[in-house]
Design a protein around this motif. Structure first.
Motif, short mmCIF file in Angstrom:
data_model
loop_
_atom_site.label_atom_id
_atom_site.label_comp_id
_atom_site.label_asym_id
_atom_site.label_seq_id
_atom_site.Cartn_x
_atom_site.Cartn_y
_atom_site.Cartn_z
N UNK A 15 74.95 51.95 22.10
CA UNK A 15 75.09 51.38 23.17
C UNK A 15 74.64 50.08 23.52
N UNK A 16 75.01 49.61 24.72
CA UNK A 16 74.68 48.36 25.15
C UNK A 16 73.90 48.24 26.56
N UNK A 17 73.11 47.30 26.73
CA UNK A 17 72.34 46.99 27.73
C UNK A 17 72.08 45.75 28.25
N UNK A 18 72.63 45.40 29.55
CA UNK A 18 72.48 43.99 30.14
C UNK A 18 71.56 43.96 31.45
N UNK A 19 71.52 42.89 31.64
CA UNK A 19 70.60 42.33 32.71
C UNK A 19 70.94 41.37 33.66
N UNK A 20 71.08 41.33 35.20
CA UNK A 20 71.45 40.10 35.70
C UNK A 20 70.53 40.06 37.04
N UNK A 21 70.27 38.96 37.54
CA UNK A 21 69.43 38.82 38.76
C UNK A 21 70.15 37.46 39.51
N UNK A 22 71.18 37.79 40.09
CA UNK A 22 71.71 36.69 40.80
C UNK A 22 70.86 36.00 41.91
N UNK A 23 70.56 34.63 41.65
CA UNK A 23 69.88 34.08 42.81
C UNK A 23 68.64 34.79 43.13
N UNK A 24 67.85 35.49 42.14
CA UNK A 24 66.70 36.30 42.13
C UNK A 24 66.67 37.08 43.75
N UNK A 25 67.93 37.74 43.84
CA UNK A 25 68.08 38.70 45.00
C UNK A 25 68.08 40.11 44.08
N UNK A 26 67.01 40.65 43.66
CA UNK A 26 67.02 41.82 42.93
C UNK A 26 67.34 41.70 41.57
N UNK A 27 67.09 42.87 41.01
CA UNK A 27 67.50 42.95 39.61
C UNK A 27 68.55 44.18 39.21
N UNK A 28 69.54 43.98 38.39
CA UNK A 28 70.26 44.96 38.01
C UNK A 28 70.55 45.01 36.45
N UNK A 29 70.15 46.23 36.09
CA UNK A 29 70.15 46.83 34.63
C UNK A 29 71.36 47.70 34.55
#
Length: 688
Positions: A662-676
């Motif tokens: 599988x695959x795993x990504x992370x994002x944190x736009x403008x440090x408004x929380x984190x999304x995995x």
């Protein structure tokens, strides 16, 4: 260059060419070599390819379709051949030739019918046979002619085909003034010559010029020729030479007679032999056009081979072995092209195999000369080298010993470093495992403590109320009369004990105990499911169940502080190691809880997309700086304080997802929380 310097290479070339030519003279007379040379002729035919068939010749084939139509075993009635002669004469055939041996009489009426047809046609040629019996004491020639009844009204020619040692027919019957060949009689009759006049038979040096594979010459089935006026276009046989003969691959009759087919130079590519009647048709066409292949006389062939040896020797004298091999290869190709040109343009067969072997022998002689020439130089150089070799060997040995010792030392250091690195890695992994295990044990202890306390405290009350009830019940048992002081005393006791209230409270306590024990069972079950062993093969698992189990184990972290929003879609069972996937959920949900300082929200979204599922875990915590996002999955990278984490949780999680394909990504736009975001295939596609 002096005169001697110019003569010496030429003399050396001659000294190489003469032995090579002598060896060739020996080889050329060997049976195997002669057979290979014949294969060279076959190669020339295949390189040239098929030619246009002769237009003045038609073959009437006694083939499988004719047997199927006529439905008569061989030999066919001779009245049938008489009918064929009449049809061919009527169709305008100029010469009718039968490649069939009528050596034995049949029924008299059948023979008379055929004899009358032959006499009426006046242009029929019949086949005879000649065989030679050779013994140590005598040589006998056996002739087999048609019966006298046929021989008196038809021309007769010998149809025996000479066969080479490899079984292939390449030559026509040699010239004979008293025994003309089948083909020469056909040509004589076609050209209107007197018997045996102007013979055009072949000599021992002529070969058949084949036009192509079987059925190259125009061929018509016997049954079609019988009905020529109905089944064939007009003019098919007009002014043509018609040859009639068998063209089947196997004997059509039950006797042991063999089929009249022979291998030719085109049989290798065509995949089968050619009918004898078609070979005779080819010989007839060669005689008519005087286009037979000829073999040069022995003196010409031997002179050509010696000239080729001399040219090859002169071409290689001043070259190095590799360049000399290239020169010999080039000369071989040129000779092959030269022979091919003579074959196609002049119908002359040059000995291509002998020529190439001759060049090979020249190269072998050149190598031998090079060896003898090099021996003297090597002997002189060897004496000089021996004087220096011992000292150089000592020096080089000392260098090798020093280099080997250094290499052994570096190898030991490398093994030590690898051992220390492996030990450190194991210690780090063990440390991370112990940290996770400690957290799980703490959660389990906390979850088990309350239910156990419920049971322990309530059991004391249960015992006290049970004693009260027991006293009341015992008092009731002593009552003998419904009225009296005892009854009143028991009634007061019952009222003082508040029996109804006590029984109600007892029910509540029992219910509480049951709830506590069920809680203990559920927590223990969730803990066991979460920590499922992954030393087995992947198995279908419910990801929603894994998420819920993880949330149950994290209840202490989430309770009264974090709200979980479940946005579950419809997911299929996923083939995976459930314990490892639960560990990923634990790391992500625990990081989300730690990223929220006070109160907040966590969103869990699941969805299915064809052959994969997607799980998104999002929080509204402090987020991740953009500069740290590329390194978030690196081992030992952490933004926590010293002692709060080793930085292996996300790295291990990323490795688990990669292992599952599988695959795993992370994002944190403008440090408004984190999304995995986790993507997993429904069917196992990872590594064991």
């Amino acid at each position: 260059m002096t005169g001697n310097e110019g003569v010496r290479p030429t003399l050396q070339a001659v000294l190489i060419a003469v032995p090579a030519f002598a060896a060739m003279l020996i080889l050329i007379n060997l049976p195997l070599f002669s057979l290979l040379e014949l294969k060279g002729l076959d190669l020339l035919f295949r390189m040239r390819g098929p030619l246009a068939p002769p237009g003045e010749i038609v073959v009437v084939a006694i083939d499988e379709p004719s047997f199927a139509e006529i439905m008569t075993q061989w030999p066919w009635p001779r009245r049938l051949h008489a009918r064929l002669i009449e049809q061919l004469k009527k169709a305008g055939a100029r010469v009718i030739a039968f490649d069939i041996l009528f050596a034995e009489p049949s029924q008299p009426e059948e023979d008379r019918a055929l004899a009358q047809a032959i006499h009426a046609a006046g242009n029929v040629v019949l086949a005879g046979e000649r065989s030679v019996v050779t013994d140590a004491l005598f040589r006998q020639t056996i002739l087999v002619d048609p019966i006298e009844l046929f021989k008196a009204t038809a021309s007769v020619g010998i149809a025996t085909l000479p066969i080479d040692p490899d079984g292939i027919v390449r030559r026509p019957l040699p010239f004979s003034n008293d025994l003309p060949s089948f083909a020469s009689q056909i040509v004589r009759l076609y050209q209107g010559q007197a018997p045996y006049a102007s013979q055009t038979d072949s000599s021992d040096t002529t070969l058949i010029n084949y036009f192509g594979p079987p059925r190259t010459v125009k061929t018509i089935s016997y049954y079609q020729a019988l009905e020529a006026d109905r089944m064939l276009p007009s003019g098919t046989f007009t002014d043509k030479i018609v040859l009639v003969g068998r063209a089947v691959q196997a004997a059509p009759e039950p006797q042991r007679a063999s089929p009249d087919v022979f291998p030719t130079p085109f049989s290798f590519d065509a995949g089968g032999p050619t009918a004898g009647v078609e070979i005779h048709a080819t010989i007839v066409a060669n005689l008519l056009t005087k286009q037979m292949v000829t073999e040069p006389p022995g003196a010409v062939r031997y002179g050509l081979l010696f000239l080729l040896a001399l040219i090859g020797s002169l071409s290689t004298m001043r070259l190095k072995p590799l360049w000399a091999a290239g020169a010999i290869l080039g000369l071989s190709i040129l000779f092959l092209l030269f022979a091919f040109g003579f074959f196609t343009k002049g119908l002359v067969w040059l000995p291509i195999f002998a020529g190439m072997v001759q060049l090979g022998l020249v190269y072998g002689g050149y190598l031998i000369a090079q060896v003898f020439s090099a021996q003297r130089e090597r002997r002189l150089a060897l004496e000089a080298m021996n004087r220096e070799l011992e000292q150089k060997v000592k020096e080089r040995t000392a260098q090798y010993v020093a280099a080997n010792e250094e290499l052994v030392k570096e190898q030991h250091e490398l093994e030590k470093t690898l051992h220390e690195l492996a030990q450190t890695q194991n210690e780090l992994l063990q440390s991370e495992k112990m940290a996770s295990l400690g957290f799980l044990v703490a959660g389990v202890a906390h979850e088990l403590n309350n239910p156990i306390s419920f049971v322990h405290s309530n059991m004391d009350f249960i015992g006290e109320y049970v004693l009260r009830l027991k006293g009341v019940l015992e008092a009731y048992e002593t009552i003998t009369l419904p009225d009296g002081p005892a009854y009143q005393q028991l009634a007061e006791l019952k009222k003082g004990a508040r029996l109804d209230r006590t029984l109600h409270t007892l029910d509540e306590l029992i219910t509480s105990c049951k709830r506590g024990t069920e809680r203990v069972k559920r927590v223990v079950l969730d803990l066991g499911t979460f920590a499922r062993a992954d030393d087995v093969d992947p198995a279908p698992a419910d990801l929603h169940e894994g998420l819920e189990i993880t949330l149950n184990l994290l209840a202490k972290e989430y309770r009264d502080r974090i709200t979980v929003h479940r946005e579950y879609g419809t997911l299929p069972q996923v083939e995976c190691h459930a314990g490892q996937i639960n560990q990923v959920f634990m790391n992500l949900l625990l990081n989300a809880a730690q990223a929220i300082p006070e109160t907040g929200d966590v969103w869990i979204n699941t969805s299915s997309h064809g052959d994969k599922v997607v799980v998104i875990i999002k929080d509204n915590g402090c987020g991740i700086p953009e500069a740290n996002l590329p390194r978030i999955f690196d081992p030992f990278f952490t933004t926590k304080k010293v002692g709060e984490g080793m930085g292996l949780g996300l790295s291990i999680s990323y490795g688990i997802i990669q292992k599952h394909g599988g695959n795993m990504r992370v994002s944190s736009p403008d440090r408004q929380g984190t999304e995995f975001t986790i993507e997993l295939p429904v069917k196992w596609s990872g590594t064991k």
